[in-house]
Enzyme design. Structure first.
Site, PDB file in Angstrom:
ATOM      1  N   SER A  53      16.652  -0.514  -4.460  1.00 45.07           N
ATOM      2  CA  SER A  53      16.494  -1.011  -3.095  1.00 45.07           C
ATOM      3  C   SER A  53      17.394  -2.229  -2.920  1.00 45.07           C
ATOM      4  CB  SER A  53      15.034  -1.394  -2.843  1.00 45.07           C
ATOM      5  OG  SER A  53      14.621  -2.400  -3.743  1.00 45.07           O
TER       6      SER A  53
ATOM      7  N   ALA B  60       7.026  -6.252 -13.706  1.00 41.99           N
ATOM      8  CA  ALA B  60       8.233  -5.999 -12.905  1.00 41.99           C
ATOM      9  C   ALA B  60       8.114  -6.580 -11.507  1.00 41.99           C
ATOM     10  CB  ALA B  60       8.493  -4.493 -12.819  1.00 41.99           C
TER      11      ALA B  60
ATOM     12  N   ARG C 155      27.502 -14.460   0.676  1.00 42.59           N
ATOM     13  CA  ARG C 155      26.217 -14.775   1.279  1.00 42.59           C
ATOM     14  C   ARG C 155      25.670 -16.067   0.663  1.00 42.59           C
ATOM     15  NH1 ARG C 155      23.253  -9.187   0.125  1.00 42.59           N
ATOM     16  NH2 ARG C 155      24.138  -9.716  -1.909  1.00 42.59           N
TER      17      ARG C 155
ATOM     18  N   LYS D  64      20.809 -13.066 -13.199  1.00 42.50           N
ATOM     19  CA  LYS D  64      20.937 -14.184 -12.261  1.00 42.50           C
ATOM     20  C   LYS D  64      20.163 -15.416 -12.732  1.00 42.50           C
ATOM     21  CE  LYS D  64      21.838 -11.113  -8.377  1.00 42.50           C
ATOM     22  NZ  LYS D  64      22.035  -9.941  -9.238  1.00 42.50           N
TER      23      LYS D  64
ATOM     24  N   GLU E 287       0.819  -1.203   0.000  1.00 39.64           N
ATOM     25  CA  GLU E 287       0.000   0.000   0.000  1.00 39.64           C
ATOM     26  C   GLU E 287       0.859   1.262   0.000  1.00 39.64           C
ATOM     27  OE1 GLU E 287      -3.747   1.838   2.560  1.00 39.64           O
ATOM     28  OE2 GLU E 287      -2.184   0.688   3.592  1.00 39.64           O
TER      29      GLU E 287
END
Length: 653
Positions: A463, A375, A557, A421, A324
């Site tokens: 991000s 996306a 990682r 990837k 939201e």
């Protein structure tokens, strides 16, 4: 009077002048200017007419000149200026006002003197008036700013062009920065004075930094190419100074940025390349005057895609997002961007999950969608690795259900935003995206909707990007964490990636896998070092133990690769865009894909992590996980000695 007493008296006077109300300051300026104008007029008479008696009405003519000067100066804005922040516009306003006052004085004097003598008096009066009025204000400015200037940080401005001059002028009254020199690579400017500052060649910069005790260099090069900017930043990265920039010319012209909006060097400045101008025909082909839907519209790529799409003037832009707050933010951003624009695209923001086929079908059918940009995806490698079932369900079945809705509602073009990837994946995220590609390749062969995929690497400042993380770590004093000293990545700016995705979609014939030219790979440890140096810090190493910021290697990682690939095999062809290639890759036949999807669905419903991994290993070409299953629930149950492959969910109810 003793020096300390004089200093105290000056400080008291300065504070009292600064604390005067604005009308009082303006009255003081009028009074000082009035006296200065009358005295200048009388002195001009004495200098020019030394052997003649003063004209009887000289005082009256001087007062008339005062009145004309005041009126003219008010019109030209002289008395609206704040003395502490005066710039070049002061000289222009004073000169115009002085010319008007001198002209009136000459006219009145010509009634009592020969015209030539009256003209000479007016000429001396006008020139003297400019010198006196400007001199009084500059003296006042220096007096009022003296204490502030002592506290200001010395900075060097790189670039002595228009941007540099405007920056120096803006900073002249600043309480933070004190420009002390210009640096410019134009040899014709060497040792010249620009805006009162000496211009030096770049090779003098290390010496200037030492001599002038400078810790910050401001790049005032708003219109140079990104490539040239990067070269300059590379040169500066070896100096122990913080490097900051003013906005580029595009931001100044289109986004209302100011020259003195100083900001840290952006990652685009460090890694970005000059974009290839987009082909307008390709940009408009699937968007202009059409109904366009973007899934994951609140994400890094989805939001930039939405901005670029809006610029091409669709008839309706549908934003689908399940977060939201992300949906609210992108909707508000787009509506703000539309203010003042000429086109009137309708923006519709809708909450929705791409896994919900019914919701996607009703949205596409209700608005008769022409083009879909898919996306929406879980894209962070470690998070998907720790949440395997949710990652596969969202990326594979979210794509499948959205694509099926597109087929049933008659969507013309469907573009999947994929990733490098997906090539020889070592992680669940990459394997799930490769399966998404296979789903669309299969659907394309049996539907009228034209499907294609666009595959590219990391986008700058998205991000989860390392860049904001590194910047935060440097500001906190370190250490800067890098997973491995040899890890490399391809980078592209978000706007360039979004623009290329749109253009690639327009070239689709059906079932295409497009690969974007990502440029040269970047070693992450080198990126970290540059960021440390450009933020005015030094890197702490064994060779430099006195450094301020350490780079710490934390280890790869879960499922992280040292490098990424863009192609499965080497079968690739060019297109009519220099940065978009078309890959020819094997697809999966309908029967096998249906079986794989059924098995994955059953494994997800049964919460069978081991079975899900086995299916991915057999179905996705090149999938080679680097470790054991890392899913949080799986590892927690295994540590408890419980069967990790839960088939009875009643235990949680």
């Amino acid at each position: 009077m003793m020096p300390k007493a004089r200093k105290k008296w000056r400080e008291v006077l300065r504070i009292r002048l600064l604390n005067l109300r604005r009308p009082q300051k303006r009255l003081l300026m009028y009074s000082v200017d009035g006296v200065a104008i009358v005295l200048t007029f009388l002195i001009a008479n004495l200098l020019v007419l030394a052997d003649q008696p003063l004209v009887l009405n000289s005082a009256a003519i001087g007062l008339a000149s005062v009145l004309v000067f005041f009126v003219s100066a008010s019109v030209f804005g002289l008395y609206r200026s704040i003395i502490r922040y005066l710039a070049f516009d002061l000289l222009i306003a004073v000169t115009k006002s002085a010319v008007m006052a001198a002209a009136v004085g000459a006219l009145l004097l010509s009634m009592s003197l020969p015209v030539f003598d009256a003209f000479r008096v007016a000429l001396v009066f006008g020139a003297g008036l400019v010198c006196v009025i400007v001199g009084v204000r500059l003296t006042a400015r220096n007096f009022l700013n003296r204490r502030v200037r002592r506290r200001r940080e010395a900075v060097i401005i790189y670039g002595a062009g228009d941007g540099g001059v405007r920056l120096a002028s803006s900073l002249s009254g600043s309480s933070r920065f004190n420009p002390v020199a210009f640096v410019d690579n134009k040899r014709a400017l060497k040792q010249t004075l620009v805006a009162g500052l000496e211009v030096h060649l770049p090779e003098r910069l290390p010496a200037l930094i030492r001599e002038l005790n400078v810790r910050r260099v401001l790049l005032a090069l708003p219109s140079i190419s990104r490539r040239r900017r990067r070269e300059i930043i590379e040169e500066l990265s070896s100096l122990a100074v913080r490097v900051q920039t003013i906005p580029d010319i595009g931001d100044i012209l289109t986004r209302g940025a100011r020259v003195d909006d100083i900001q840290d060097v952006s990652v685009e400045d460090l890694l970005g390349r000059d974009p290839v101008p987009p082909k307008q025909m390709l940009l408009r082909q699937e968007i202009a005057a059409k109904v366009v839907l973007v899934t994951g519209a609140g994400g890094s790529i989805g939001s930039e895609l939405s901005r670029k799409i809006l610029e091409v003037e669709p008839r309706i832009l549908l934003l689908v997002e399940r977060s939201e707050i992300a949906l609210y933010n992108i909707e508000q951003s787009l509506r703000k961007a539309m203010k003042g624009s000429s086109h009137s695209a309708k923006i519709v923001a809708m909450l929705g999950d791409c896994q919900d086929k019914a919701r996607m079908l009703e949205v596409m059918s209700a608005y008769n969608v022409d083009t879909v940009y898919h996306a929406a995806a879980y894209k962070h490698v470690p998070i998907v690795e720790h949440n395997v079932i949710e990652g596969v369900a969202n990326n594979v079945f979210g794509t499948l259900n959205t694509a099926l809705a597109a087929v049933e509602s008659g969507v013309v073009t469907f573009v999947l935003v994929s990733t490098d990837k997906a090539v020889s994946p070592t992680n669940v995220m990459g394997a799930s995206k490769r399966l998404s590609e296979l789903v669309l390749q299969n659907l394309d062969s049996k539907s009228r909707t034209r499907f294609c995929m666009v595959r590219f690497g990391n986008v700058l400042a998205s991000s989860g990007s390392v860049v904001p993380l590194f910047r935060e770590q440097i500001r906190a004093g370190g250490p800067v964490t890098v997973t491995h000293p040899e890890i490399i990545r391809y980078f592209m700016t978000i706007p360039e990636a979004a623009q290329l995705v749109i253009q690639a979609g327009a070239m689709a014939k059906g079932g295409d896998v497009f690969v974007l030219d990502m440029g040269k790979p970047v070693k992450i440890v080198d990126l970290a070092s540059k960021m440390i140096l450009l933020m005015g810090k030094t890197v702490k190493t064994s060779a430099n133990p006195a450094g301020e910021i350490e780079i710490s290697f934390t280890g790869l990682r879960p499922a992280e690769k040292l490098y990424e690939e863009l192609l499965i095999g080497n079968d690739v062809a060019g297109t009519n865009h220099p940065r978009i290639m078309r890959a020819n890759e094997r697809s999966m036949d309908d029967q096998k894909l249906s079986l794989v999807l059924d098995e994955i669905r059953q494994a997800i419903e049964a919460r069978n992590w081991e079975g899900l991994r086995a299916i991915l290993l057999s179905a996705v070409e090149g999938y080679r996980p680097t470790g054991e299953i890392e899913d949080h629930i799986y590892t927690t149950l295994a540590a408890q000695g419980t069967d990790a492959n839960v088939t009875d969910l009643d235990r949680y109810r």
